[in-house]
Scaffold this motif. Sequence first.
Motif, mmCIF file in Angstrom:
data_model
loop_
_atom_site.group_PDB
_atom_site.id
_atom_site.type_symbol
_atom_site.label_atom_id
_atom_site.label_comp_id
_atom_site.label_asym_id
_atom_site.label_seq_id
_atom_site.Cartn_x
_atom_site.Cartn_y
_atom_site.Cartn_z
ATOM 1 N N ASP A 233 126.025 37.189 7.542
ATOM 2 C CA ASP A 233 126.676 35.929 7.898
ATOM 3 C C ASP A 233 125.670 35.076 8.655
ATOM 4 O OD1 ASP A 233 128.118 33.986 9.578
ATOM 5 O OD2 ASP A 233 129.933 34.997 8.898
ATOM 6 N N ALA A 234 125.270 33.939 8.076
ATOM 7 C CA ALA A 234 124.236 33.107 8.688
ATOM 8 C C ALA A 234 124.701 32.528 10.020
ATOM 9 C CB ALA A 234 123.830 31.985 7.737
ATOM 10 N N ALA A 235 125.971 32.137 10.125
ATOM 11 C CA ALA A 235 126.465 31.600 11.391
ATOM 12 C C ALA A 235 126.452 32.670 12.478
ATOM 13 C CB ALA A 235 127.874 31.035 11.219
ATOM 14 N N ALA A 236 126.853 33.898 12.110
ATOM 15 C CA ALA A 236 126.807 35.004 13.076
ATOM 16 C C ALA A 236 125.369 35.296 13.487
ATOM 17 C CB ALA A 236 127.461 36.246 12.480
ATOM 18 N N LEU A 237 124.435 35.218 12.533
ATOM 19 C CA LEU A 237 123.030 35.440 12.847
ATOM 20 C C LEU A 237 122.534 34.399 13.848
ATOM 21 C CD1 LEU A 237 120.357 36.912 12.418
ATOM 22 C CD2 LEU A 237 119.974 35.495 10.391
ATOM 23 N N PHE A 238 122.913 33.146 13.654
ATOM 24 C CA PHE A 238 122.506 32.087 14.590
ATOM 25 C C PHE A 238 123.020 32.391 15.998
ATOM 26 C CE2 PHE A 238 123.140 28.100 16.857
ATOM 27 C CZ PHE A 238 121.919 27.470 16.689
ATOM 28 N N ARG A 239 124.280 32.806 16.091
ATOM 29 C CA ARG A 239 124.845 33.108 17.410
ATOM 30 C C ARG A 239 124.141 34.309 18.049
ATOM 31 N NH1 ARG A 239 129.573 31.711 14.465
ATOM 32 N NH2 ARG A 239 130.079 33.914 14.092
ATOM 33 N N SER A 240 123.777 35.287 17.228
ATOM 34 C CA SER A 240 123.055 36.445 17.758
ATOM 35 C C SER A 240 121.675 36.045 18.257
ATOM 36 C CB SER A 240 122.931 37.526 16.675
ATOM 37 O OG SER A 240 124.190 38.059 16.335
ATOM 38 N N ARG B 100 120.821 33.095 19.401
ATOM 39 C CA ARG B 100 120.987 32.367 20.661
ATOM 40 C C ARG B 100 121.287 33.329 21.812
ATOM 41 N NH1 ARG B 100 117.879 28.854 19.532
ATOM 42 N NH2 ARG B 100 118.158 28.332 21.748
ATOM 43 N N ARG B 101 122.007 34.406 21.532
ATOM 44 C CA ARG B 101 122.265 35.391 22.584
ATOM 45 C C ARG B 101 120.953 35.980 23.096
ATOM 46 N NH1 ARG B 101 125.565 41.240 22.416
ATOM 47 N NH2 ARG B 101 125.588 41.444 24.702
ATOM 48 N N VAL B 102 120.084 36.359 22.168
ATOM 49 C CA VAL B 102 118.789 36.922 22.559
ATOM 50 C C VAL B 102 117.960 35.883 23.311
ATOM 51 C CG1 VAL B 102 116.589 37.818 21.680
ATOM 52 C CG2 VAL B 102 118.758 38.613 20.689
ATOM 53 N N VAL C 196 110.662 35.188 24.622
ATOM 54 C CA VAL C 196 111.796 34.277 24.453
ATOM 55 C C VAL C 196 111.320 32.831 24.486
ATOM 56 C CG1 VAL C 196 113.850 33.385 25.623
ATOM 57 C CG2 VAL C 196 113.587 35.844 25.272
ATOM 58 N N SER C 197 110.446 32.486 25.416
ATOM 59 C CA SER C 197 109.955 31.106 25.514
ATOM 60 C C SER C 197 109.236 30.675 24.240
ATOM 61 C CB SER C 197 109.018 30.962 26.714
ATOM 62 O OG SER C 197 109.726 31.101 27.928
ATOM 63 N N GLU C 198 108.393 31.546 23.688
ATOM 64 C CA GLU C 198 107.677 31.209 22.458
ATOM 65 C C GLU C 198 108.636 31.001 21.301
ATOM 66 O OE1 GLU C 198 103.560 33.698 23.413
ATOM 67 O OE2 GLU C 198 105.153 34.599 22.201
ATOM 68 N N GLN C 199 109.649 31.847 21.196
ATOM 69 C CA GLN C 199 110.619 31.715 20.113
ATOM 70 C C GLN C 199 111.431 30.429 20.259
ATOM 71 O OE1 GLN C 199 110.986 33.489 17.419
ATOM 72 N NE2 GLN C 199 110.070 35.492 17.792
ATOM 73 N N ARG C 200 111.843 30.124 21.470
ATOM 74 C CA ARG C 200 112.653 28.916 21.676
ATOM 75 C C ARG C 200 111.868 27.655 21.354
ATOM 76 N NH1 ARG C 200 116.352 29.095 27.017
ATOM 77 N NH2 ARG C 200 116.876 27.089 26.060
ATOM 78 N N ALA C 201 110.565 27.681 21.594
ATOM 79 C CA ALA C 201 109.744 26.489 21.381
ATOM 80 C C ALA C 201 109.225 26.378 19.960
ATOM 81 C CB ALA C 201 108.563 26.484 22.352
ATOM 82 N N VAL D 207 117.046 23.246 16.664
ATOM 83 C CA VAL D 207 117.805 23.493 15.432
ATOM 84 C C VAL D 207 119.263 23.801 15.778
ATOM 85 C CG1 VAL D 207 118.021 24.980 13.403
ATOM 86 C CG2 VAL D 207 115.749 24.348 14.261
ATOM 87 N N SER D 208 120.190 23.079 15.156
ATOM 88 C CA SER D 208 121.617 23.310 15.379
ATOM 89 C C SER D 208 122.111 24.446 14.487
ATOM 90 C CB SER D 208 122.418 22.047 15.063
ATOM 91 O OG SER D 208 122.401 21.795 13.664
ATOM 92 N N GLN D 209 123.315 24.933 14.792
ATOM 93 C CA GLN D 209 123.888 25.986 13.959
ATOM 94 C C GLN D 209 124.084 25.502 12.529
ATOM 95 O OE1 GLN D 209 127.073 28.551 15.446
ATOM 96 N NE2 GLN D 209 128.205 28.244 13.540
ATOM 97 N N ALA D 210 124.585 24.302 12.352
ATOM 98 C CA ALA D 210 124.812 23.783 11.002
ATOM 99 C C ALA D 210 123.504 23.680 10.226
ATOM 100 C CB ALA D 210 125.494 22.419 11.078
#
Length: 262
Positions: free
Chosen positions: A171-178, A180-182, A210-215, A224-227
Motif C-alpha cells: 500500500d503506497a499510502a501506508a508506505l508513505f506514513r511509515s 514519515r514515522r521513521v 534522518v536529516s539526509e533522507q528528509r532533505a 513531497v506530499s502523500q498524494a
Amino acid sequence: MGVAIEPFFDPATSTMSYVVHDPATGRAAIVDPVLDFDPELGSVSGDSVRRLLAHICHQHLVVDWILETHVHADHLSAAGYLRSRIGGRIAIGEGIRAVRSQLGLSAQPPFDRLLRDGEMLALGEKCVTALSVPGHTPADLAFLLDDAVFVGDTLFMPDVGTARADFPGGDAAALFRSIRRVLRLPGQTRLYVCHDYPPRGRGPRCESTVSEQRAHNVHARDAVSQAEFVAMRQARDATLRVPALFELSVEVNACAGMAPRP
C-alpha cells in the motif's frame, strides 16, 4: 559505548545484511541474512553466510537474535540455516500470519518470536525496539537500537528513493506514513537499508541519516506530499518486473528460510 554494526553486501541480490552487537557483553543479532541461490543450477551455497560467521567468530560473539525486517521477495533467507549452526532465535513481525495465510500455509509460522509494534528485545545491555512500518508489505518491521534503525525496504539510499508497494498487501499510502514515522526520529539517527542499487559512479552504501533522507530522498523528501508520493509510486511500480525469485523466496522466507514443501 554504542552498538557495533558490521554490514555485509551481497552483490547478486543487492542485499545488505548486518551483524550488530553490544560491545560490553558480546551479545549479537543478525539482520536479514542471505542464503546464496543459483537459479540456473537450482542450488544453494553459503558464501554470504560464511562471511557473517567469520566475523562472529573473530569477534567472539554470541548470537541471541536473527531478525527479519519482512518476508523478502528477491533472495532466500539464511535465518533457518544460521539458527541450526550457531543458535539464536528468529524474530519477525506478527503480520507474518497474514502473509502465510495468503500463501495457503498454516497459521502457525516456524519463527521463534512474532513481534508487535513497540515490542522490545534484550541484546546484552542494549534493547532492540520493533517499529511497524507497513507499505512495502503489510508485515514490515524496522528495528531501533540506540541511535540506529534498520529500516528494511521502507527506505533506500537518498539517491535511490523507496521500495515498491505493489506486492500482495502492499500500500503506497501506508508506505508513505511509515516513512514519515521513521523520519520523525531525531535528525542524527542513522538509517541502515536492506538494499542498495547504486547509480553509476558510486559503490554500494548502507547508511544515511534522518536529516539526509528528509532533505534529499528523491521519492520522499520533506517537500513531497502523500498524494504526490502515491501517484509516483503507483506509476513507477506499474513498470517494474516481478523479482526473478519471487515465488520461491516468498514461500521459503515465510517459513523462516526453510523449504515448506517439495
